[in-house]
Design a protein around this motif. Structure first.
Motif, PDB file in Angstrom:
ATOM      1  N   GLY A  74       0.783  -1.230   0.000  1.00 40.55           N
ATOM      2  CA  GLY A  74       0.000   0.000   0.000  1.00 40.55           C
ATOM      3  C   GLY A  74       0.812   1.276   0.000  1.00 40.55           C
ATOM      4  O   GLY A  74       0.255   2.372   0.163  1.00 40.55           O
ATOM      5  N   ALA A  75       2.122   1.186  -0.206  1.00 40.71           N
ATOM      6  CA  ALA A  75       2.974   2.382  -0.170  1.00 40.71           C
ATOM      7  C   ALA A  75       2.752   3.256  -1.393  1.00 40.71           C
ATOM      8  O   ALA A  75       2.519   2.770  -2.507  1.00 40.71           O
ATOM      9  CB  ALA A  75       4.436   1.983  -0.081  1.00 40.71           C
ATOM     10  N   ASP A  76       2.839   4.572  -1.186  1.00 39.49           N
ATOM     11  CA  ASP A  76       2.797   5.535  -2.294  1.00 39.49           C
ATOM     12  C   ASP A  76       4.179   5.745  -2.885  1.00 39.49           C
ATOM     13  O   ASP A  76       4.316   6.054  -4.068  1.00 39.49           O
ATOM     14  CB  ASP A  76       2.259   6.883  -1.800  1.00 39.49           C
ATOM     15  CG  ASP A  76       0.812   6.799  -1.374  1.00 39.49           C
ATOM     16  OD1 ASP A  76      -0.070   6.961  -2.227  1.00 39.49           O
ATOM     17  OD2 ASP A  76       0.572   6.554  -0.171  1.00 39.49           O
ATOM     18  N   ALA A  77       5.203   5.595  -2.060  1.00 39.89           N
ATOM     19  CA  ALA A  77       6.581   5.778  -2.511  1.00 39.89           C
ATOM     20  C   ALA A  77       7.491   4.919  -1.651  1.00 39.89           C
ATOM     21  O   ALA A  77       7.247   4.751  -0.446  1.00 39.89           O
ATOM     22  CB  ALA A  77       7.001   7.242  -2.413  1.00 39.89           C
ATOM     23  N   ALA A 127      12.047  -4.252  -5.668  1.00 41.70           N
ATOM     24  CA  ALA A 127      11.204  -3.611  -6.677  1.00 41.70           C
ATOM     25  C   ALA A 127      10.065  -4.527  -7.113  1.00 41.70           C
ATOM     26  O   ALA A 127       8.946  -4.063  -7.385  1.00 41.70           O
ATOM     27  CB  ALA A 127      12.052  -3.199  -7.877  1.00 41.70           C
ATOM     28  N   ASN A 128      10.323  -5.815  -7.189  1.00 35.87           N
ATOM     29  CA  ASN A 128       9.260  -6.757  -7.547  1.00 35.87           C
ATOM     30  C   ASN A 128       8.177  -6.798  -6.475  1.00 35.87           C
ATOM     31  O   ASN A 128       6.981  -6.909  -6.780  1.00 35.87           O
ATOM     32  CB  ASN A 128       9.838  -8.152  -7.786  1.00 35.87           C
ATOM     33  CG  ASN A 128      10.606  -8.242  -9.093  1.00 35.87           C
ATOM     34  OD1 ASN A 128      10.338  -7.501 -10.041  1.00 35.87           O
ATOM     35  ND2 ASN A 128      11.581  -9.137  -9.153  1.00 35.87           N
ATOM     36  N   ARG A 132       4.139  -5.670  -6.899  1.00 36.76           N
ATOM     37  CA  ARG A 132       3.015  -6.525  -6.519  1.00 36.76           C
ATOM     38  C   ARG A 132       2.146  -5.922  -5.418  1.00 36.76           C
ATOM     39  O   ARG A 132       0.925  -6.100  -5.419  1.00 36.76           O
ATOM     40  CB  ARG A 132       3.529  -7.885  -6.029  1.00 36.76           C
ATOM     41  CG  ARG A 132       4.111  -8.782  -7.088  1.00 36.76           C
ATOM     42  CD  ARG A 132       4.426 -10.176  -6.551  1.00 36.76           C
ATOM     43  NE  ARG A 132       5.303 -10.162  -5.383  1.00 36.76           N
ATOM     44  CZ  ARG A 132       4.917 -10.414  -4.147  1.00 36.76           C
ATOM     45  NH1 ARG A 132       3.645 -10.696  -3.885  1.00 36.76           N
ATOM     46  NH2 ARG A 132       5.781 -10.395  -3.144  1.00 36.76           N
ATOM     47  N   LEU A 133       2.771  -5.220  -4.479  1.00 33.08           N
ATOM     48  CA  LEU A 133       2.083  -4.900  -3.236  1.00 33.08           C
ATOM     49  C   LEU A 133       1.828  -3.418  -2.996  1.00 33.08           C
ATOM     50  O   LEU A 133       0.902  -3.060  -2.254  1.00 33.08           O
ATOM     51  CB  LEU A 133       2.895  -5.461  -2.056  1.00 33.08           C
ATOM     52  CG  LEU A 133       3.128  -6.979  -2.069  1.00 33.08           C
ATOM     53  CD1 LEU A 133       4.140  -7.374  -1.006  1.00 33.08           C
ATOM     54  CD2 LEU A 133       1.810  -7.715  -1.859  1.00 33.08           C
ATOM     55  N   ALA A 134       2.660  -2.538  -3.563  1.00 30.77           N
ATOM     56  CA  ALA A 134       2.465  -1.101  -3.346  1.00 30.77           C
ATOM     57  C   ALA A 134       1.337  -0.595  -4.238  1.00 30.77           C
ATOM     58  O   ALA A 134       0.754  -1.345  -5.034  1.00 30.77           O
ATOM     59  CB  ALA A 134       3.756  -0.354  -3.637  1.00 30.77           C
ATOM     60  N   LYS A 135       1.013   0.660  -4.122  1.00 33.56           N
ATOM     61  CA  LYS A 135      -0.006   1.239  -4.996  1.00 33.56           C
ATOM     62  C   LYS A 135       0.481   1.192  -6.448  1.00 33.56           C
ATOM     63  O   LYS A 135       1.689   1.257  -6.703  1.00 33.56           O
ATOM     64  CB  LYS A 135      -0.301   2.675  -4.565  1.00 33.56           C
ATOM     65  CG  LYS A 135      -1.039   2.737  -3.224  1.00 33.56           C
ATOM     66  CD  LYS A 135      -1.413   4.148  -2.851  1.00 33.56           C
ATOM     67  CE  LYS A 135      -2.194   4.165  -1.527  1.00 33.56           C
ATOM     68  NZ  LYS A 135      -2.508   5.547  -1.083  1.00 33.56           N
ATOM     69  N   PRO A 136      -0.437   1.082  -7.394  1.00 34.32           N
ATOM     70  CA  PRO A 136      -0.038   0.909  -8.799  1.00 34.32           C
ATOM     71  C   PRO A 136       0.855   2.019  -9.344  1.00 34.32           C
ATOM     72  O   PRO A 136       1.689   1.770 -10.220  1.00 34.32           O
ATOM     73  CB  PRO A 136      -1.384   0.882  -9.535  1.00 34.32           C
ATOM     74  CG  PRO A 136      -2.368   0.425  -8.504  1.00 34.32           C
ATOM     75  CD  PRO A 136      -1.891   0.998  -7.208  1.00 34.32           C
TER      76      PRO A 136
END
Length: 429
Positions: A74-77, A127-128, A132-136
């Protein structure tokens, strides 16, 4: 907004926290996640970060974790600041090349290659997870050296990433202080690669003042750039300090044989900093942190982050794909150059024609970086040989054959992609 820092136990992290506080009028971070594999160190640095933010009245929530996947979910950055193998591995980078008569340095030459081989696979794994898991639309901001090679790997793998170094902001602040103007009025226009660039223009309100600086502030320039005055005059530019390993190779090599390795100095400094960070009374970054290096890192990183999420366009010096900016380089070579940045994206700005005196060396080092990035992914010993052979500081077959087993032995614990070859070559050596 959720911002994740991979390598959050770094002694640099308080710099980043300080930057977040200074930029909170532009960038509201709801959650700052500090992730590190060293739980003890993370606890020390993370709790200090919490005290810093509380002292400033910040509402940012700090989360500490050793779980990388949870950190990026869910991270933005995601900011990456890693040192695979820590200062011990860095000591190897600084010393094993010296035994072969080569420059020993953590981002340049054989030591820089060793660091790239250790680092690229780990960063690509991170990065992978982000993909998969952070915001698009999450951004990856890489501050991990060697920045040019790591950024090349990230971009070539299709990640939404950019590389960042504090060199340009350091020149900007130096020039602003020299001229007595606000830093916001100053832009630095370098040409080249990360840790391999020349500052050809320094703009104040859009006007190039570098000729004036070179003419009227010679002592200050020579203090900033450790090169002969005649060389700087010939170039008409300020070389990156890393170019000393090329322009004054023999003198630097001799000096390195007698100096205490930087890794040992930093190890002691980090021990002292972590001891300070433990104090419950400490709520601001200590002055001693400036000795760690990375000056203005926090401001550069947070300013870039704020720009990426703002409609207002600002200029930053970043590591990005060349994409035709410098003729003579491939589009997928990674250069360090001025870019316009906003929520619309990152757009490199045009470069003036690059003279052969600079373009030739840029092409040479860029070719090495291409091979180095491939070697880090392939796990092929011949790619390591090719990278060393292509590097302008090495380039001799007998030296390459001496360096390979020493490099692999020094970093063996952190090179799983070379495990079979390491056993064979180190044993033969």
């Amino acid at each position: 907004m959720k911002v994740t820092v991979i390598g959050g136990g770094s002694t640099y992290t308080p710099e980043l926290v300080s930057g977040l506080v200074a930029q909170q009028h532009r960038l509201q971070v709801d959650e700052l996640v500090l992730m590190d594999i060293d739980a003890e160190r993370l606890d020390i640095v993370g709790n200090f970060a919490k005290r810093m933010l509380a002292h400033q009245g910040s509402l940012t929530r700090v989360t500490l974790t050793t779980d990388r996947q949870a950190a990026v979910t869910g991270a933005d950055a995601v900011l990456i600041q890693l040192r695979i193998g820590g200062q011990t591995a860095r000591l190897g980078d600084e010393t094993f090349p010296l035994t072969c008569g080569c420059i020993g340095q953590e981002t340049t030459g054989a030591g820089g290659l060793a660091k790239a081989l250790r680092t690229v696979p780990v960063v690509l794994d991170i990065a992978n997870d982000v993909r998969r898991l952070a915001k698009p639309d999450a951004w990856i901001i890489d501050f991990t050296n060697p920045v040019g090679i790591v950024t090349r790997a990230l971009l070539n793998a299709g990640h939404r990433a950019v590389g960042l170094c504090n060199y340009a902001i350091g020149i900007q602040r130096w020039a602003a202080a020299l001229l007595g103007v606000e830093a916001a009025r100053v832009e630095v226009d370098p040409v080249g690669l990360n840790h391999f660039s020349w500052t050809r223009r320094i703009l104040v309100d859009g006007v190039d003042v570098l000729p004036r600086i070179l003419r009227d502030f010679q002592p200050e320039v020579l203090k900033r750039a450790p090169f002969p005055q005649d060389l700087i005059t010939l170039l008409g530019a300020i070389p990156s300090s890393y170019l000393q390993y090329y322009y004054t190779h023999d003198e630097v090599l001799e000096r390195l044989h007698h100096e205490t390795p930087r890794s040992q100095v930093v190890s002691e400094l980090e021990r002292q900093l972590l001891q300070e960070y433990r104090s419950p009374l400490l709520t601001e970054k200590p002055a001693q942190l400036t000795e760690r290096g990375g000056s203005f890192y926090s401001e550069a990183a947070v300013d870039l982050l704020a720009s990426l999420y703002s409609e207002k366009e600002t200029v930053h010096v970043l590591n990005v794909h060349n994409d035709g900016i410098i003729p003579g380089l491939a589009d997928d070579d990674v250069i360090e150059t001025r870019c316009r940045v906003s929520s619309s994206g990152i757009f490199p700005m045009p470069q003036e024609s690059v003279p052969p005196l600079m373009l030739g060396p840029i092409q040479h080092v860029s070719a090495y970086e291409r091979i180095a990035e491939k070697a880090a992914r392939s796990g092929e010993i011949d790619d390591v040989r090719r990278a060393l052979l292509a590097h302008p500081l090495i380039g001799q077959w007998t030296i390459v054959e001496e360096l390979v087993p020493r490099l692999l032995e020094a970093s063996a614990a952190y090179l799983p992609q070379f495990s079979d070859a390491v056993d064979i070559l180190v044993h033969e050596h």
